[in-house]
Design a protein around this motif. Structure first.
Motif, PDB file in Angstrom:
ATOM      1  N   ALA A  17     -29.352   3.343  21.236  1.00  0.00           N
ATOM      2  CA  ALA A  17     -28.631   4.110  22.250  1.00  0.00           C
ATOM      3  C   ALA A  17     -27.444   3.328  22.802  1.00  0.00           C
ATOM      4  CB  ALA A  17     -29.584   4.504  23.381  1.00  0.00           C
ATOM      5  N   VAL A  27     -24.446   9.862  24.179  1.00  0.00           N
ATOM      6  CA  VAL A  27     -25.837   9.553  23.859  1.00  0.00           C
ATOM      7  C   VAL A  27     -26.752   9.915  25.023  1.00  0.00           C
ATOM      8  CG1 VAL A  27     -27.464   7.739  23.220  1.00  0.00           C
ATOM      9  CG2 VAL A  27     -25.123   7.679  22.336  1.00  0.00           C
ATOM     10  N   VAL A  46     -25.166   5.912  29.056  1.00  0.00           N
ATOM     11  CA  VAL A  46     -26.259   6.590  28.353  1.00  0.00           C
ATOM     12  C   VAL A  46     -26.988   7.461  29.364  1.00  0.00           C
ATOM     13  CG1 VAL A  46     -28.456   6.289  27.140  1.00  0.00           C
ATOM     14  CG2 VAL A  46     -26.551   4.759  26.636  1.00  0.00           C
TER      15      VAL A  46
END
Length: 212
Positions: A17, A27, A46
């Motif tokens: 990630a 992501v 993220v």
């Protein structure tokens, strides 16, 4: 930019990630405990959300869940995963008391094949399962160029995954397309030698290499 969902918030999922987000992709980590996991990613590019929301917004989904339960977990998401590319980086092994792989869950096949069977509307691509997780995002860390294998039935899906591998630092000539999803059986058996490698060398970066 590709919208990517990572299923699995452990070392493998987290490492992928972070690197994919650094490469410019959008992501999201899909977790059953999004609230508990999200604090780890505060201030980082993220997103942590529920599994359904992560999959719904994604074009590519990465399976970084424990391989011995992946078919059951992802099979329950069959409709949500239809039309997606599923990148399977997991290994389905029977665990010994010490936590090391003691055998294959699917000795006559592979996890990737069972996922493809359970998810007929999804394009499954197997890759990155023949190395320590740190090498997945830093292949140049090894003294000898490692090999990343691709197995999958859809050529377009494999091309998309190969491009993502490039964003993780993999040169094109370090990527070996083995063929259809049935060819994942070979790379998945590599896990059987991992306990010996770790016993001899410890938890150091390693990967399978095809010497040419």
């Amino acid at each position: 930019m590709t919208n990517i969902a990572i299923l699995g918030s452990g070392r493998v999922g987290g490492t992928l990630a972070a690197k994919l987000a650094e490469a410019g992709h959008k992501v999201a980590i899909g977790s059953r405990d999004a609230a508990g996991v999200s604090s780890k990613w505060a201030g980082k590019p993220v997103t942590v959300t529920g599994i359904a929301d992560a999959i719904g917004a994604a074009e590519v989904v990465v399976n970084a869940t424990p391989g011995d339960t992946s078919v059951e977990r992802l099979g329950a998401l069959r409709d949500a995963l239809a039309g997606k590319i599923l990148v399977d980086v997991a290994n389905a092994t029977v665990r010994r008391p010490d936590g090391m792989p003691g055998g294959l869950v699917y000795p006559g096949g592979s996890l990737a094949e069972h996922l493809q069977e359970a998810l007929p509307g999804t394009k499954v691509v197997k890759t990155l399962n023949t190395m320590l997780f740190t090498v997945m995002v830093d292949p140049h860390s090894l003294k000898v160029p490692p090999t990343a294998f691709l197995s999958g039935n859809d050529a377009g899906a494999k091309a998309t995954v190969a491009a993502l591998l490039g964003d993780l630092g993999w040169p094109a000539d370090w990527i070996e397309d083995l063929g259809d999803v049935g060819t994942a059986r070979g790379p998945e058996t590599i896990m059987l030698i991992v306990p010996s490698i770790l016993r001899n060398h410890g938890m150091v970066p390693f990967a399978l290499n095809v010497a040419r």
